[in-house]
Design an enzyme around this catalytic site. Structure first.
Site, mmCIF file in Angstrom:
data_model
loop_
_atom_site.group_PDB
_atom_site.id
_atom_site.type_symbol
_atom_site.label_atom_id
_atom_site.label_comp_id
_atom_site.label_asym_id
_atom_site.label_seq_id
_atom_site.Cartn_x
_atom_site.Cartn_y
_atom_site.Cartn_z
ATOM 1 N N CYS A 25 -60.570 -10.572 -15.642
ATOM 2 C CA CYS A 25 -60.802 -11.692 -14.690
ATOM 3 C C CYS A 25 -62.080 -11.918 -14.284
ATOM 4 C CB CYS A 25 -59.658 -11.512 -13.914
ATOM 5 S SG CYS A 25 -59.966 -10.181 -12.570
ATOM 6 N N ASN B 276 -62.380 -8.572 -11.169
ATOM 7 C CA ASN B 276 -61.668 -7.210 -11.552
ATOM 8 C C ASN B 276 -61.214 -6.536 -10.164
ATOM 9 O OD1 ASN B 276 -62.124 -4.122 -13.185
ATOM 10 N ND2 ASN B 276 -60.470 -5.292 -13.286
ATOM 11 N N CYS C 52 -58.379 -8.508 -8.146
ATOM 12 C CA CYS C 52 -57.159 -9.304 -7.886
ATOM 13 C C CYS C 52 -56.331 -9.200 -9.358
ATOM 14 C CB CYS C 52 -57.432 -10.563 -7.583
ATOM 15 S SG CYS C 52 -58.161 -10.620 -5.731
ATOM 16 N N ARG C 53 -56.591 -10.288 -10.134
ATOM 17 C CA ARG C 53 -55.663 -10.387 -11.146
ATOM 18 C C ARG C 53 -55.664 -9.453 -12.217
ATOM 19 N NH1 ARG C 53 -58.232 -16.390 -12.162
ATOM 20 N NH2 ARG C 53 -60.067 -14.943 -11.587
ATOM 21 N N SER C 54 -56.874 -9.278 -12.911
ATOM 22 C CA SER C 54 -56.892 -8.308 -13.990
ATOM 23 C C SER C 54 -56.400 -6.754 -13.499
ATOM 24 C CB SER C 54 -58.057 -8.103 -14.928
ATOM 25 O OG SER C 54 -59.163 -7.934 -14.016
ATOM 26 N N ASP D 15 -56.786 -18.278 -9.310
ATOM 27 C CA ASP D 15 -57.521 -17.386 -8.549
ATOM 28 C C ASP D 15 -57.143 -17.359 -7.331
ATOM 29 O OD1 ASP D 15 -59.484 -16.000 -7.356
ATOM 30 O OD2 ASP D 15 -61.139 -17.042 -8.258
HETATM 31 P P1 4NP Z 1 -60.220 -11.891 -9.543
HETATM 32 O O1 4NP Z 1 -60.462 -12.589 -8.101
HETATM 33 O O2 4NP Z 1 -61.103 -12.662 -10.433
HETATM 34 O O3 4NP Z 1 -58.687 -12.032 -9.806
HETATM 35 O O4 4NP Z 1 -60.572 -10.302 -9.454
HETATM 36 C C1 4NP Z 1 -61.744 -12.812 -7.252
HETATM 37 C C2 4NP Z 1 -62.167 -11.588 -6.805
HETATM 38 C C3 4NP Z 1 -63.376 -11.868 -6.301
HETATM 39 C C4 4NP Z 1 -64.008 -13.173 -6.033
HETATM 40 C C5 4NP Z 1 -63.336 -14.357 -6.888
HETATM 41 C C6 4NP Z 1 -62.109 -13.959 -7.455
HETATM 42 N N1 4NP Z 1 -65.376 -13.341 -5.443
HETATM 43 O O5 4NP Z 1 -65.829 -14.705 -5.378
HETATM 44 O O6 4NP Z 1 -65.840 -12.500 -4.967
#
Ligand code: 4NP
Length: 157
Positions: A8, A11, A13-15, A125
């Protein structure tokens, strides 16, 4: 050994959710010695950090412990080590396509289309949204993880 990488943006939340859910299903299927699971982000912002507290809380409610996971950034070498490189959304996929070395055999692909029953093709997201977003991430990842495990199991037969 079959190596699966979920990717993702951050790294956190989703992955890592996909890593924890899919590993749980692999263990339940007795395939821990056959399928290795990892996750990474396309961005460097959260390297070394544990998953987001909201992600961990929702996962824990469903029986998945993500607390030991730590964020890392995807690297070109991942394409030489992993058999499946699964992107959470189209932006992650585009980043991976740009990172992929020409000699790699694996092509990155979106994760959710592995499950015929899902109408969503991207994991939304959840980072800037509310609690419902984190529940939805778990919902679709659980379904797509079942589909991925079936695909790998039928290839092993
Ligand atoms: P992820 O979510 O890609 O599912 O881990 C996010 C985590 C952090 C951010 C954006 C999306 N950020 O903008 O810091």
């Amino acid at each position: 050994m079959i190596h699966v990488l979920f990717v993702c943006l951050g790294n956190i939340c989703r992955s890592p959710t996909a890593e924890g859910v899919f590993r749980h299903k692999v263990e339940r299927a007795g395939l821990s010695e056959v399928i290795a699971v990892d996750s990474a982000g396309t961005a460097a912002w959260h390297i070394g950090k544990a998953p987001d507290a909201r992600t961990c809380a929702v996962a824990r409610q469903r029986g998945y412990d993500l607390s030991a996971l730590r964020a890392r950034q995807a690297v070109a070498d991942d394409f030489l080590r992993f058999d499946w490189v699964l992107a959470m959304d189209a932006s992650n996929l585009a980043h991976l396509q740009a990172l992929r070395p020409a000699e790699a055999r694996v092509e990155p692909q979106l994760f959710l289309p592995l499950a015929d029953e899902l109408t969503l093709s991207e994991v939304p997201d959840p980072y800037y949204g509310g609690a419902q977003g984190f529940e939805q991430v778990l919902d679709v990842i659980e379904i797509a993880s079942d589909a991925l495990l079936q695909r790998i199991q039928s290839a092993l037969r």
